[in-house]
Design a protein around this motif. Structure first.
Motif, PDB file in Angstrom:
ATOM      1  N   MET A  34       0.802  -1.214   0.000  1.00  0.00           N
ATOM      2  CA  MET A  34       0.000   0.000   0.000  1.00  0.00           C
ATOM      3  C   MET A  34       0.839   1.271   0.000  1.00  0.00           C
ATOM      4  SD  MET A  34      -2.748  -1.107   2.947  1.00  0.00           S
ATOM      5  CE  MET A  34      -3.593   0.483   2.972  1.00  0.00           C
ATOM      6  N   LEU A  35       2.046   1.198   0.574  1.00  0.00           N
ATOM      7  CA  LEU A  35       2.820   2.402   0.869  1.00  0.00           C
ATOM      8  C   LEU A  35       4.054   2.509  -0.019  1.00  0.00           C
ATOM      9  CD1 LEU A  35       2.636   2.212   4.782  1.00  0.00           C
ATOM     10  CD2 LEU A  35       1.116   3.458   3.211  1.00  0.00           C
ATOM     11  N   ASP A  36       4.573   3.728  -0.159  1.00  0.00           N
ATOM     12  CA  ASP A  36       5.772   3.952  -0.964  1.00  0.00           C
ATOM     13  C   ASP A  36       6.967   4.315  -0.093  1.00  0.00           C
ATOM     14  OD1 ASP A  36       5.063   6.466  -0.179  1.00  0.00           O
ATOM     15  OD2 ASP A  36       5.251   7.384  -2.158  1.00  0.00           O
ATOM     16  N   ILE A  37       6.947   3.837   1.164  1.00  0.00           N
ATOM     17  CA  ILE A  37       8.089   3.957   2.073  1.00  0.00           C
ATOM     18  C   ILE A  37       8.409   2.558   2.612  1.00  0.00           C
ATOM     19  CG2 ILE A  37       7.642   6.359   2.709  1.00  0.00           C
ATOM     20  CD1 ILE A  37       6.331   5.286   5.304  1.00  0.00           C
ATOM     21  N   PRO A  38       9.616   2.324   3.105  1.00  0.00           N
ATOM     22  CA  PRO A  38       9.961   0.998   3.609  1.00  0.00           C
ATOM     23  C   PRO A  38       9.110   0.584   4.806  1.00  0.00           C
ATOM     24  CG  PRO A  38      11.935   2.300   3.238  1.00  0.00           C
ATOM     25  CD  PRO A  38      10.779   3.235   3.099  1.00  0.00           C
ATOM     26  N   VAL A  39       8.626  -0.658   4.772  1.00  0.00           N
ATOM     27  CA  VAL A  39       7.944  -1.294   5.900  1.00  0.00           C
ATOM     28  C   VAL A  39       8.743  -2.548   6.222  1.00  0.00           C
ATOM     29  CG1 VAL A  39       5.806  -2.300   6.764  1.00  0.00           C
ATOM     30  CG2 VAL A  39       5.713  -0.417   5.112  1.00  0.00           C
ATOM     31  N   PHE A  40       9.247  -2.642   7.449  1.00  0.00           N
ATOM     32  CA  PHE A  40      10.252  -3.651   7.793  1.00  0.00           C
ATOM     33  C   PHE A  40       9.911  -4.244   9.155  1.00  0.00           C
ATOM     34  CE2 PHE A  40      14.528  -4.760   9.474  1.00  0.00           C
ATOM     35  CZ  PHE A  40      15.107  -5.411   8.398  1.00  0.00           C
ATOM     36  N   HIS A  41       9.560  -5.530   9.182  1.00  0.00           N
ATOM     37  CA  HIS A  41       9.306  -6.210  10.464  1.00  0.00           C
ATOM     38  C   HIS A  41      10.639  -6.767  10.971  1.00  0.00           C
ATOM     39  CE1 HIS A  41       7.294  -9.635  12.903  1.00  0.00           C
ATOM     40  NE2 HIS A  41       7.375  -8.533  13.625  1.00  0.00           N
ATOM     41  N   ASP A  42      11.221  -6.085  11.940  1.00  0.00           N
ATOM     42  CA  ASP A  42      12.591  -6.388  12.333  1.00  0.00           C
ATOM     43  C   ASP A  42      12.744  -7.768  12.948  1.00  0.00           C
ATOM     44  OD1 ASP A  42      15.354  -5.643  12.653  1.00  0.00           O
ATOM     45  OD2 ASP A  42      14.958  -5.488  14.795  1.00  0.00           O
ATOM     46  N   ASP A  43      11.717  -8.256  13.633  1.00  0.00           N
ATOM     47  CA  ASP A  43      11.819  -9.593  14.227  1.00  0.00           C
ATOM     48  C   ASP A  43      12.046 -10.648  13.154  1.00  0.00           C
ATOM     49  OD1 ASP A  43      11.168  -8.869  17.028  1.00  0.00           O
ATOM     50  OD2 ASP A  43       9.281  -8.258  16.135  1.00  0.00           O
ATOM     51  N   GLN A  44      11.528 -10.396  11.969  1.00  0.00           N
ATOM     52  CA  GLN A  44      11.781 -11.306  10.854  1.00  0.00           C
ATOM     53  C   GLN A  44      13.135 -10.998  10.204  1.00  0.00           C
ATOM     54  OE1 GLN A  44       8.484 -11.945   7.989  1.00  0.00           O
ATOM     55  NE2 GLN A  44       7.326 -10.509   9.254  1.00  0.00           N
ATOM     56  N   HIS A  45      13.205  -9.857   9.542  1.00  0.00           N
ATOM     57  CA  HIS A  45      14.301  -9.624   8.612  1.00  0.00           C
ATOM     58  C   HIS A  45      15.601  -9.224   9.296  1.00  0.00           C
ATOM     59  CE1 HIS A  45      11.107  -9.969   5.758  1.00  0.00           C
ATOM     60  NE2 HIS A  45      10.490  -8.915   6.259  1.00  0.00           N
ATOM     61  N   GLY A  46      15.522  -8.512  10.429  1.00  0.00           N
ATOM     62  CA  GLY A  46      16.746  -8.139  11.123  1.00  0.00           C
ATOM     63  C   GLY A  46      17.540  -9.358  11.546  1.00  0.00           C
ATOM     64  N   THR A  47      16.853 -10.290  12.183  1.00  0.00           N
ATOM     65  CA  THR A  47      17.516 -11.537  12.587  1.00  0.00           C
ATOM     66  C   THR A  47      18.069 -12.271  11.375  1.00  0.00           C
ATOM     67  OG1 THR A  47      15.990 -11.726  14.452  1.00  0.00           O
ATOM     68  CG2 THR A  47      17.186 -13.715  13.813  1.00  0.00           C
ATOM     69  N   ALA A  48      17.280 -12.332  10.308  1.00  0.00           N
ATOM     70  CA  ALA A  48      17.692 -13.078   9.116  1.00  0.00           C
ATOM     71  C   ALA A  48      18.963 -12.505   8.500  1.00  0.00           C
ATOM     72  CB  ALA A  48      16.559 -13.062   8.095  1.00  0.00           C
ATOM     73  N   ILE A  49      19.058 -11.187   8.449  1.00  0.00           N
ATOM     74  CA  ILE A  49      20.204 -10.538   7.811  1.00  0.00           C
ATOM     75  C   ILE A  49      21.487 -10.804   8.587  1.00  0.00           C
ATOM     76  CG2 ILE A  49      21.187  -8.242   7.385  1.00  0.00           C
ATOM     77  CD1 ILE A  49      18.208  -7.470   6.559  1.00  0.00           C
ATOM     78  N   ILE A  50      21.427 -10.712   9.908  1.00  0.00           N
ATOM     79  CA  ILE A  50      22.629 -10.964  10.717  1.00  0.00           C
ATOM     80  C   ILE A  50      22.991 -12.449  10.673  1.00  0.00           C
ATOM     81  CG2 ILE A  50      23.764 -10.485  12.908  1.00  0.00           C
ATOM     82  CD1 ILE A  50      22.311  -8.066  11.442  1.00  0.00           C
ATOM     83  N   LEU A  51      21.977 -13.301  10.779  1.00  0.00           N
ATOM     84  CA  LEU A  51      22.219 -14.746  10.721  1.00  0.00           C
ATOM     85  C   LEU A  51      22.908 -15.128   9.416  1.00  0.00           C
ATOM     86  CD1 LEU A  51      21.708 -17.689  11.739  1.00  0.00           C
ATOM     87  CD2 LEU A  51      19.593 -17.602  10.418  1.00  0.00           C
ATOM     88  N   ALA A  52      22.443 -14.581   8.306  1.00  0.00           N
ATOM     89  CA  ALA A  52      23.041 -14.929   7.015  1.00  0.00           C
ATOM     90  C   ALA A  52      24.504 -14.524   6.952  1.00  0.00           C
ATOM     91  CB  ALA A  52      22.259 -14.274   5.881  1.00  0.00           C
ATOM     92  N   ALA A  53      24.834 -13.348   7.502  1.00  0.00           N
ATOM     93  CA  ALA A  53      26.242 -12.934   7.547  1.00  0.00           C
ATOM     94  C   ALA A  53      27.067 -13.928   8.346  1.00  0.00           C
ATOM     95  CB  ALA A  53      26.344 -11.533   8.160  1.00  0.00           C
TER      96      ALA A  53
END
Length: 431
Positions: free
Chosen positions: A154-173
């Motif tokens: 719906m929106l044209d700004i970032p929407v980021f659920h950190d419990d999902q993606h924040g953990t995923a990004i650090i884990l992948a590193a």
């Protein structure tokens, strides 16, 4: 080990007679009658009229471009579960402090007293013009998937659920670097998850996007293996990771596994279970505050293991603060419309690459250690490393530009220099 008592924490939150952890501070002078006329009436009418003609000018004349909403309904607070919207406020204020301290991003925390996903979506969408980005936090699954995906559409700004993606990004590193340390390939490992909630599903999804074959991921929850045909406690995002054709326990599935990823509850992993894993097992036990197996127990059971937890008092913390401040920094600075897969993958690779660099003296001093070197006891950067902002935010910004998510282009060398200065100012300033 740092011990935090109830009394310490409560005293901190009302220290100096000031409740909470955040305040609003003006950024323009307000000392004279002229200042007052510029800040409010009649001067404020001019930017109002300009923004009406060109909405993008809100980024020039207001704080929109450096303002993130930190939003929760309190249904999945840290390891505490559903405690209600108001009880989530200390956590949301805490996220705001980290945004400000690590990446100079301003926040408003918004605690929404609603459980219905559609109601939450309507409320957030109505408030969205205020912000340059939205950080969703501590919203239970499966509702969190619908809320994030619908809002982003719906929106044209970032929407980021950190419990999902924040953990995923650090884990992948962390995974990229531990695979290098153990001479493994992304497409050649068996990965077993304990936990199948929002964080686990997002982590598994992100690992697939960086190159892990989906069929190499085995997900378990309180019922057991998520397998084809299972009916109990299933939803579409979990079903996507069904593997195998029959019920099985975590103990069974873990046999021969190269990697264990825990995003569940304390003490579900017994030392005997680790002994059935492959040589040089990689163990990420990330349940908070107490992991699936303690660091010491894991190392004692498998001296050849590489172990990480979500705790700061042991080596190799998988810490979300390495992600969200800098991901939003890069996204805001290019006025991104979303935080897409390319930006998330770039963040993971930037963190992995930084961990392989020599560690500056200032970082050693901050953590009171004599030596840190890429290896089994150090494979993700430390949050107080000033270089994280420059490396990660610039990688995210570049990926946004390259993928078409950005409204602005940047002179990247100049931008990296600005990020370095920003980080030095933020982390050296008094709290």
């Amino acid at each position: 080990m740092i011990k935090i008592t109830r009394e310490d924490a409560l005293a901190y939150h009302q220290q100096d007679g000031i409740p909470g952890k955040l305040a609003v501070v003006p950024t323009k002078p307000l000392l004279t009658q002229r200042d007052l006329s510029l800040a409010y009436t009649p001067g404020v009418a001019y930017p109002v009229l300009e923004i009406e003609k060109d909405p993008d000018l809100a980024y020039e004349y207001t704080n929109k471009g450096n303002l993130v909403a930190v939003i929760s309904n309190g249904t999945a607070i840290l390891g505490l579960g559903n405690r209600g919207a108001l009880a989530s406020k200390p956590v949301m204020e805490g996220k705001g402090v980290l945004f400000k301290k690590f990446a100079a991003i301003d926040t408003y925390d918004l605690e929404i007293n609603a459980l219905d996903p559609q109601q939450i979506i309507q409320i957030v969408a109505a408030l969205a013009p205020t912000f340059g980005g939205i950080n969703l936090e501590d919203i239970r699954s499966p509702e969190c998937f619908q809320i994030e995906q619908t809002l982003q559409s719906m929106l044209d700004i970032p929407v980021f659920h950190d419990d999902q993606h924040g953990t995923a990004i650090i884990l992948a590193a962390a995974l990229l670097n531990t695979l290098e340390l153990t001479n493994r390939r992304l497409d050649g490992v068996k990965i077993v998850f304990s936990g199948a909630g929002a964080a686990a599903i997002a982590c598994a999804t992100h690992l697939v996007k960086i190159g892990v074959p989906r069929q190499h991921i085995w997900m378990t929850d309180i019922v057991g293996l998520v397998y084809e045909g299972r009916k109990e406690q299933m939803f579409p995002e979990k079903q996507a990771f069904a593997n195998g054709s029959r019920p099985a326990s975590l103990t069974e599935v873990l046999q021969g596994a190269d990697v264990f990823i825990g995003l569940s509850v304390a003490n579900v992993l017994a030392p005997e279970m680790l002994k059935t894993m492959a040589a040089n097992p990689i163990i990420f036990a990330m349940a908070n505050p107490d992991p699936e197996i303690s660091y010491d127990l894991a190392v004692a059971a498998r001296p050849d293991a590489i172990v990480a937890t979500g705790r700061s008092d042991y080596p190799n913390q998988i810490n979300n603060v390495l992600g969200f401040p800098f991901i939003f920094r890069g996204a805001l600075d290019v006025r991104a419309r979303a935080i897409n897969d390319s930006m998330k993958i770039a963040a993971s690779h930037a963190l992995a690459a930084l961990a392989r660099q020599p560690v500056p003296t200032e970082v050693l001093r901050a953590y009171n250690v004599d030596h840190l070197e890429f290896g089994r006891a150090y494979f993700v950067p430390k949050p107080l490393d000033l270089r994280v902002c420059e490396w990660e935010a610039s990688a995210v910004a570049q990926a946004a530009i390259d993928s078409g998510a950005a409204r602005l282009a940047l002179n990247m060398p100049a931008y990296r220099a600005r990020l370095q200065t920003l980080a030095e100012k933020g982390l050296s300033a008094p709290a």
